[in-house]
Design an enzyme around this catalytic site. Structure first.
Site, PDB file in Angstrom:
ATOM      1  N   CYS A  22       1.092  -0.548  -0.012  1.00 41.58           N
ATOM      2  CA  CYS A  22      -0.271   0.029   0.167  1.00 41.58           C
ATOM      3  C   CYS A  22       1.049   1.150  -0.261  1.00 41.58           C
ATOM      4  CB  CYS A  22      -1.195   0.107   1.772  1.00 41.58           C
ATOM      5  SG  CYS A  22      -2.023  -1.303   1.201  1.00 41.58           S
TER       6      CYS A  22
ATOM      7  N   HIS B 217      -3.687   6.369   1.720  1.00 40.87           N
ATOM      8  CA  HIS B 217      -3.755   5.400   1.450  1.00 40.87           C
ATOM      9  C   HIS B 217      -5.576   5.188   1.859  1.00 40.87           C
ATOM     10  CE1 HIS B 217      -4.287   1.407   1.202  1.00 40.87           C
ATOM     11  NE2 HIS B 217      -3.915   0.949   2.155  1.00 40.87           N
TER      12      HIS B 217
ATOM     13  N   ASN C 235      -9.829  -1.072   0.201  1.00 44.37           N
ATOM     14  CA  ASN C 235      -8.995  -1.092   0.211  1.00 44.37           C
ATOM     15  C   ASN C 235      -8.021  -0.947  -1.074  1.00 44.37           C
ATOM     16  OD1 ASN C 235      -5.817  -0.949   0.686  1.00 44.37           O
ATOM     17  ND2 ASN C 235      -5.785  -2.206   2.756  1.00 44.37           N
TER      18      ASN C 235
HETATM   19  N1  ACO Z   1     -17.173  -9.439  10.551  1.00 42.54           N
HETATM   20  C1  ACO Z   1     -18.125  -9.860  11.293  1.00 42.54           C
HETATM   21  N2  ACO Z   1     -16.811  -9.909  12.801  1.00 42.54           N
HETATM   22  C2  ACO Z   1     -15.530  -9.652  12.934  1.00 42.54           C
HETATM   23  C3  ACO Z   1     -15.109  -9.515  11.634  1.00 42.54           C
HETATM   24  C4  ACO Z   1     -16.355  -9.410  10.345  1.00 42.54           C
HETATM   25  N3  ACO Z   1     -15.694  -8.961   8.800  1.00 42.54           N
HETATM   26  N4  ACO Z   1     -13.431  -9.425  11.201  1.00 42.54           N
HETATM   27  C5  ACO Z   1     -13.438 -10.156  12.902  1.00 42.54           C
HETATM   28  N5  ACO Z   1     -14.671  -9.714  13.609  1.00 42.54           N
HETATM   29  C6  ACO Z   1     -15.054 -10.100  14.704  1.00 42.54           C
HETATM   30  C7  ACO Z   1     -13.368 -10.964  15.264  1.00 42.54           C
HETATM   31  O1  ACO Z   1     -13.161 -11.656  14.997  1.00 42.54           O
HETATM   32  C8  ACO Z   1     -13.464 -10.167  16.920  1.00 42.54           C
HETATM   33  O2  ACO Z   1     -14.450 -11.215  17.352  1.00 42.54           O
HETATM   34  P1  ACO Z   1     -13.799 -11.147  18.931  1.00 42.54           P
HETATM   35  O3  ACO Z   1     -14.075 -10.728  19.906  1.00 42.54           O
HETATM   36  O4  ACO Z   1     -15.533 -12.580  19.283  1.00 42.54           O
HETATM   37  O5  ACO Z   1     -12.562 -11.954  18.749  1.00 42.54           O
HETATM   38  C9  ACO Z   1     -13.956  -8.787  16.985  1.00 42.54           C
HETATM   39  O6  ACO Z   1     -14.632  -8.751  15.391  1.00 42.54           O
HETATM   40  C10 ACO Z   1     -13.386  -7.654  17.157  1.00 42.54           C
HETATM   41  O7  ACO Z   1     -11.498  -8.080  16.258  1.00 42.54           O
HETATM   42  P2  ACO Z   1     -10.554  -6.632  15.487  1.00 42.54           P
HETATM   43  O8  ACO Z   1      -9.753  -7.683  14.942  1.00 42.54           O
HETATM   44  O9  ACO Z   1     -10.649  -6.341  17.485  1.00 42.54           O
HETATM   45  O10 ACO Z   1     -11.661  -5.473  14.736  1.00 42.54           O
HETATM   46  P3  ACO Z   1     -10.826  -4.279  15.145  1.00 42.54           P
HETATM   47  O11 ACO Z   1     -11.463  -3.013  15.852  1.00 42.54           O
HETATM   48  O12 ACO Z   1      -9.563  -3.734  15.678  1.00 42.54           O
HETATM   49  O13 ACO Z   1     -11.043  -4.072  13.843  1.00 42.54           O
HETATM   50  C11 ACO Z   1     -10.003  -4.091  11.589  1.00 42.54           C
HETATM   51  C12 ACO Z   1     -10.076  -5.079  12.797  1.00 42.54           C
HETATM   52  C13 ACO Z   1     -11.520  -3.783  10.545  1.00 42.54           C
HETATM   53  C14 ACO Z   1      -8.932  -5.218  10.947  1.00 42.54           C
HETATM   54  C15 ACO Z   1      -8.613  -3.309  11.940  1.00 42.54           C
HETATM   55  O14 ACO Z   1      -7.679  -3.507  12.897  1.00 42.54           O
HETATM   56  C16 ACO Z   1      -8.261  -2.372  11.159  1.00 42.54           C
HETATM   57  O15 ACO Z   1      -8.478  -1.574  10.467  1.00 42.54           O
HETATM   58  N6  ACO Z   1      -6.837  -2.660  10.916  1.00 42.54           N
HETATM   59  C17 ACO Z   1      -6.078  -1.800  10.223  1.00 42.54           C
HETATM   60  C18 ACO Z   1      -5.414  -3.041   8.928  1.00 42.54           C
HETATM   61  C19 ACO Z   1      -5.793  -2.456   7.295  1.00 42.54           C
HETATM   62  O16 ACO Z   1      -5.794  -0.945   7.154  1.00 42.54           O
HETATM   63  N7  ACO Z   1      -4.929  -2.926   6.709  1.00 42.54           N
HETATM   64  C20 ACO Z   1      -4.250  -3.104   5.326  1.00 42.54           C
HETATM   65  C21 ACO Z   1      -3.242  -2.186   5.533  1.00 42.54           C
HETATM   66  S1  ACO Z   1      -2.777  -1.506   3.932  1.00 42.54           S
HETATM   67  C22 ACO Z   1      -1.890  -3.281   2.968  1.00 42.54           C
HETATM   68  O17 ACO Z   1      -0.493  -2.642   2.586  1.00 42.54           O
HETATM   69  C23 ACO Z   1      -2.545  -3.532   2.533  1.00 42.54           C
END
Ligand code: ACO
Length: 337
Positions: A115, A258, A288
């Site tokens: 990214c 991004h 993304n």
């Molecule tokens: N739908 C429903 N529930 C979900 C989903 C989903 N799609 N995904 C995860 N959950 C659940 C998890 O299992 C967890 O449940 P649990 O508490 O029972 O275990 C709960 O939701 C909370 O999960 P978290 O991982 O704590 O959720 P968080 O608030 O951290 O959000 C997210 C996750 C959106 C991925 C966030 O961490 C994020 O945006 N991170 C940055 C990711 C990113 O931008 N990556 C790309 C970078 S760029 C590149 O180079 C590709």
């Protein structure tokens, strides 16, 4: 801020697959919901490439638009940089873009930095222009990560979408600087936070010789670590870029990050004191798209005449590596109205 050779950003383009996939459609097979995805990420839908779609063709369409907007002939292009982590040829997809454009005088190669890739490519292009080596460069960001996510992994597959975007960058009179400052960085110690790693398998060639086979695992991500990294690192590098240029956040017309997560955009803007009205965002519609997010958003804003000639944009890309980059961009050419 001035350089011996100036730089102008004079064209933009974008292309996405036709197929729209909403959050509700994802919940047909995944244990997820529109509410969860929207509230955690801001994403409502994404474009997904079918088997008939092609990264090389989307990248070429975006590049052609940028070239036409810049008013260049294909034979005037000196360099094509294609930022992608999902090429259709591991030897590089940029030559296919060159061939599609009939930009036969250009050298074309890929840059891989997930990214951060588009921003790294933009900064690389600027070095070639500043040095006087090249006059006209097409910088393309394209990714079809839908081919590389695990569609059963709800923690990652809901985040990504497919697309391509491009910018035309050319030499300009001294004093006009379309890319006055830049910052880049990598922390390879944290590379395992986000990977699309080689999958090691063995092929036996004869009883004394075994060789490895090519192949990759799907995207694996520690979402929370990547989130923390982004909200800490991106304001730091943007502040560095602003400081280098002697510009304050109030002087910016736009913040173009991004497009990974709406909460990341809001947090970075808040830390820099940039009002929400100046934050460009289209991730609700595309998710993304990795190397494509910045030029895709830029093109939409140029087409809508939100970004106008002379506007100053702070941009930052960040992601796998872990890697990050920031640059100030001045849109348009000096003679533009
Ligand atoms: N739908 C429903 N529930 C979900 C989903 C989903 N799609 N995904 C995860 N959950 C659940 C998890 O299992 C967890 O449940 P649990 O508490 O029972 O275990 C709960 O939701 C909370 O999960 P978290 O991982 O704590 O959720 P968080 O608030 O951290 O959000 C997210 C996750 C959106 C991925 C966030 O961490 C994020 O945006 N991170 C940055 C990711 C990113 O931008 N990556 C790309 C970078 S760029 C590149 O180079 C590709």
């Amino acid at each position: 801020m001035s350089a011996a050779v100036g730089i102008a950003l004079t064209g933009s383009g974008a292309a996405t697959p036709d197929r729209v996939v909403t959050n509700d459609e994802l919940s047909l097979w995944l244990d997820t919901s529109d509410d969860w995805i929207r509230s955690r990420t801001g994403i409502a839908a994404r474009r997904i490439a079918t088997a008939e779609d092609s990264l090389e063709s989307l990248a070429s369409q975006a590049a052609k638009q940028a070239l036409e907007q810049a008013g260049w002939r294909p034979d005037q292009v000196d360099l094509i940089l294609l930022a992608t982590s999902s090429p259709e040829d591991l030897f590089g997809s940029a030559p296919a873009v060159q061939a599609a454009l009939e930009a036969n005088n250009a050298v074309a190669f890929d840059i891989t930095a997930a990214c951060s890739g588009f921003l790294f490519a933009l900064i690389t292009a600027a070095q070639y222009i500043r040095s006087g080596a090249y006059q006209r460069v097409l910088v393309v960001g394209a990714d079809l990560l839908s081919r590389w996510v695990d569609w059963q992994d709800r923690r990652t597959c809901v985040l990504f979408g497919d697309g391509a975007g491009a910018v035309a960058m050319e030499a300009a009179p001294e004093g006009w600087d379309g890319l006055p400052t830049m910052v880049m960085g990598t922390d390879g110690r944290r590379r395992n936070c986000l990977t699309m790693a080689h999958r090691a398998t063995t092929q036996v060639l004869h009883n004394q010789l075994q060789a490895g086979s090519g192949g990759f695992h799907p995207i694996a991500m520690d979402g929370q670590e990547v989130y923390k990294f982004a909200v800490q690192q991106v304001p730091l590098v943007l502040n560095q870029a602003l400081k280098q240029a002697g510009i304050t956040a109030e002087q910016l017309d736009w913040l173009l990050l991004h497009q990974a997560n709406e909460r990341i955009l809001a947090s970075v803007a808040q830390r820099l004191g940039i009002p929400a009205a100046k934050v460009l965002s289209n991730l609700g519609n595309y998710g993304n798209t990795s190397a494509a997010t910045i030029p895709l958003m830029l093109h939409e804003a140029v087409e809508a005449q939100r970004i106008r000639p002379g506007h100053l944009i702070a941009s930052s890309g960040f992601g796998a590596g872990l890697s990050w980059g920031a640059a100030l961009l001045r849109w348009g050419r000096p003679d533009a109205p």
